[in-house]
Each structure stands twice: as C-alpha cells, then as structure tokens.
Design an enzyme around this catalytic site. Structure first.
Site, PDB file in Angstrom:
ATOM      1  N   SER A  68      -9.534  28.624 -24.951  1.00 51.84           N
ATOM      2  CA  SER A  68     -10.353  28.543 -26.108  1.00 51.84           C
ATOM      3  C   SER A  68      -9.574  27.792 -27.314  1.00 51.84           C
ATOM      4  CB  SER A  68     -10.720  30.022 -26.864  1.00 51.84           C
ATOM      5  OG  SER A  68     -11.397  30.756 -25.973  1.00 51.84           O
TER       6      SER A  68
HETATM    7  N1  SAH Z   1      -9.619  34.394 -23.257  1.00 51.46           N
HETATM    8  C1  SAH Z   1      -9.312  33.183 -22.190  1.00 51.46           C
HETATM    9  C2  SAH Z   1     -10.515  32.075 -22.199  1.00 51.46           C
HETATM   10  C3  SAH Z   1     -11.675  32.639 -21.632  1.00 51.46           C
HETATM   11  S1  SAH Z   1     -12.849  31.622 -20.904  1.00 51.46           S
HETATM   12  C4  SAH Z   1      -8.107  32.211 -22.433  1.00 51.46           C
HETATM   13  O1  SAH Z   1      -7.510  32.786 -23.471  1.00 51.46           O
HETATM   14  O2  SAH Z   1      -7.767  31.384 -21.792  1.00 51.46           O
HETATM   15  C5  SAH Z   1     -13.858  32.704 -20.389  1.00 51.46           C
HETATM   16  C6  SAH Z   1     -13.406  33.395 -19.041  1.00 51.46           C
HETATM   17  O3  SAH Z   1     -14.337  34.403 -18.870  1.00 51.46           O
HETATM   18  C7  SAH Z   1     -13.556  32.624 -17.650  1.00 51.46           C
HETATM   19  O4  SAH Z   1     -12.316  32.557 -17.384  1.00 51.46           O
HETATM   20  C8  SAH Z   1     -14.599  33.266 -16.978  1.00 51.46           C
HETATM   21  O5  SAH Z   1     -14.126  33.122 -15.767  1.00 51.46           O
HETATM   22  C9  SAH Z   1     -14.651  34.383 -17.490  1.00 51.46           C
HETATM   23  N2  SAH Z   1     -15.838  35.431 -17.222  1.00 51.46           N
HETATM   24  C10 SAH Z   1     -17.012  35.063 -17.206  1.00 51.46           C
HETATM   25  N3  SAH Z   1     -17.862  35.887 -17.061  1.00 51.46           N
HETATM   26  C11 SAH Z   1     -17.087  37.048 -16.995  1.00 51.46           C
HETATM   27  C12 SAH Z   1     -17.396  38.531 -16.583  1.00 51.46           C
HETATM   28  N4  SAH Z   1     -18.619  38.876 -16.442  1.00 51.46           N
HETATM   29  N5  SAH Z   1     -16.221  39.364 -16.522  1.00 51.46           N
HETATM   30  C13 SAH Z   1     -15.169  39.002 -16.714  1.00 51.46           C
HETATM   31  N6  SAH Z   1     -14.678  37.628 -16.848  1.00 51.46           N
HETATM   32  C14 SAH Z   1     -15.840  36.682 -16.940  1.00 51.46           C
END
Ligand code: SAH
Length: 232
Positions: free
Chosen positions: A72
């Site tokens: 992000s």
């Molecule tokens: N917080 C992260 C950025 C998140 S991007 C950072 O600091 O880098 C969103 C993430 O959520 C992605 O890696 C994606 O694979 C994950 N994601 C999407 N749906 C999800 C779910 N149902 N459960 C767990 N993770 C999920």
C-alpha cells in the site's frame, strides 16, 4: 549529501505528514502521532519490495509485489495505523499480509500482530523477510482472513488491507469491546476507508473517512448465491 535509504525515508515521512495536513478534514486528525511517525521512520520499506522496485521504495505510492498484489501507499499505511490508536499492550489482527510492511510498522507499536494471507507464496516470503529483519512479534498464517483468526481473539484492533464489499461479520465478532477496525469498503473499482468502533456495550458505529483503492479481498464467501446459481 549522500542519498541514503534513510534520507529517502525521511523525505517520504515529510510527504506523508504534508498529505495528512491536506486531508485532515477527512481523517479528523491534524497530525500523526510521534509514535506512528517513528514507526514509519524505522521500517526499511525497500526491504519489502522486489529488487527492481527498490529505487521507488520511498515514493509515496503503492508498488507491485508480485502475484498481482501491491504494497500500500505509505500515507495510507500511516493513517490506517494511526486510526487504530495502537498501544504497546495491544494484540492486533491484520487481514492481507502482502509484503508484511504494514505488519512491520504495527509491530513497532503493539505487543503482537497476527496476520493472515491467502496467497501462501506471499505469506511465506513475508515471514522469511520479517524474520530476517528481526520483527519477532508478527505471526503469519495462510488462510482466508474473512474468517479472522479466532484462536487469538478478541483483538484490540483489526486492520483489513484488501477491499471488502461488506465488513466481514467474523471480524466484528473477533474485535474487543472498546476496539477499532479499519477496512476499505467497496468494490474492486474503488472503496471508502471505514473506521468501525465497538463500544463497551458491544454497540457498533461506523464512520466513512476517505476514498481509497485496494486490491480485492478474495474468497468464496463473497460470491452472491442466488436461486439462479442452482444447477438446472
Ligand atoms: N498489507 C499489505 C498490502 C496488502 S495487499 C502490505 O503491507 O504489503 C492485499 C493482500 O491481501 C494481498 O496480498 C492479497 O493476496 C491478500 N488477500 C486478498 N484476499 C484475502 C483473503 N480473503 N484473506 C487473506 N488475504 C487476502
């Protein structure tokens, strides 16, 4: 002056503070707390992006991290962290580990961060990275964060870092009374960052703060099931 990662990080934090000032009417805060500023200054974001992205690591922008996912924007990480009002004894749940950057920032501010990632390869990479960097109060699990991580509940705060069409009810259940949750609420095309509070009587209030753009929270539970879906 030599341009080091630390100089770049300082500049990034200055930009974040400026953006907080511009958006203060939306986030209902004039400034970031010093603790959050210090945490943003401490975490080496360049270690959380692929090698070919390292030169951009301190731009105030989201970046690709592989598997179609993103780390992000630093400003968003900072305000989501601030909105949780983290305290050193807090137990926090993160939905969507991604690179592990947000978890690393939170780990500076709270006792333990539990974080759930659905893509095993990303979760494993984040775990290796956090271990190498010495963030030993972050615990990662592969799974669907829609259902939270009930074994460690209730949480002082919950941060959802993928876009959800509704606030996952299991996460509301796993939030402590007096706790706070931030979640990007909307479709893949755009969301509002929502702050949810659970008061001491268990009553829920929500507040819409600002427009954001996260990758979607994936999973079967999100597929609407209508009578038309039944086999003919
Ligand atoms: N917080 C992260 C950025 C998140 S991007 C950072 O600091 O880098 C969103 C993430 O959520 C992605 O890696 C994606 O694979 C994950 N994601 C999407 N749906 C999800 C779910 N149902 N459960 C767990 N993770 C999920």
């Amino acid at each position: 002056m030599e341009i080091t990662f630390e100089n770049k990080r300082k500049r990034m934090v200055d930009e974040i503070r400026e953006e907080v000032t511009y958006t203060r009417h939306m986030i209902h805060r004039d400034t970031l707390s010093q603790r959050v500023i210090d945490a943003m200054m401490a975490v080496p974001r360049h270690e959380f992006v692929p090698p070919d992205m390292q030169t951009y690591a301190y731009a105030n922008e989201p970046l690709p991290i592989g598997n179609g996912q993103t780390i992000s924007q630093p400003y968003i990480v900072a305000i989501m962290t601030e909105l949780l009002e983290p305290e050193s004894h807090h137990i926090v749940l993160e939905a969507g580990t991604g690179s592990g950057y947000q978890a690393a920032v939170l780990s500076q501010l709270v006792k333990t961060v539990y974080t759930v990632e659905t893509i095993a390869a990303l979760g494993e990479e984040a775990a290796r990275r956090l271990q190498k960097l010495g963030y030993d109060n972050v615990v990662i699990r592969t799974g669907d964060a829609w259902f939270g991580w009930p074994e460690h509940a209730p949480y002082d705060s919950i941060i959802v870092t993928a876009a959800a069409p509704m606030i996952p009810p299991p996460l509301i259940d796993q939030l402590k009374r007096g706790g706070r949750m931030v979640v990007p609420l909307g479709s893949r095309f755009g969301q509002d960052l929502v702050l949810l509070r659970k008061d001491m009587d268990g009553k829920i209030t929500t507040e819409v703060l600002l427009p954001v753009a996260f990758v979607p929270l994936t999973g079967d539970h999100l597929t609407p099931r209508t009578p038309d879906d039944s086999p003919r």
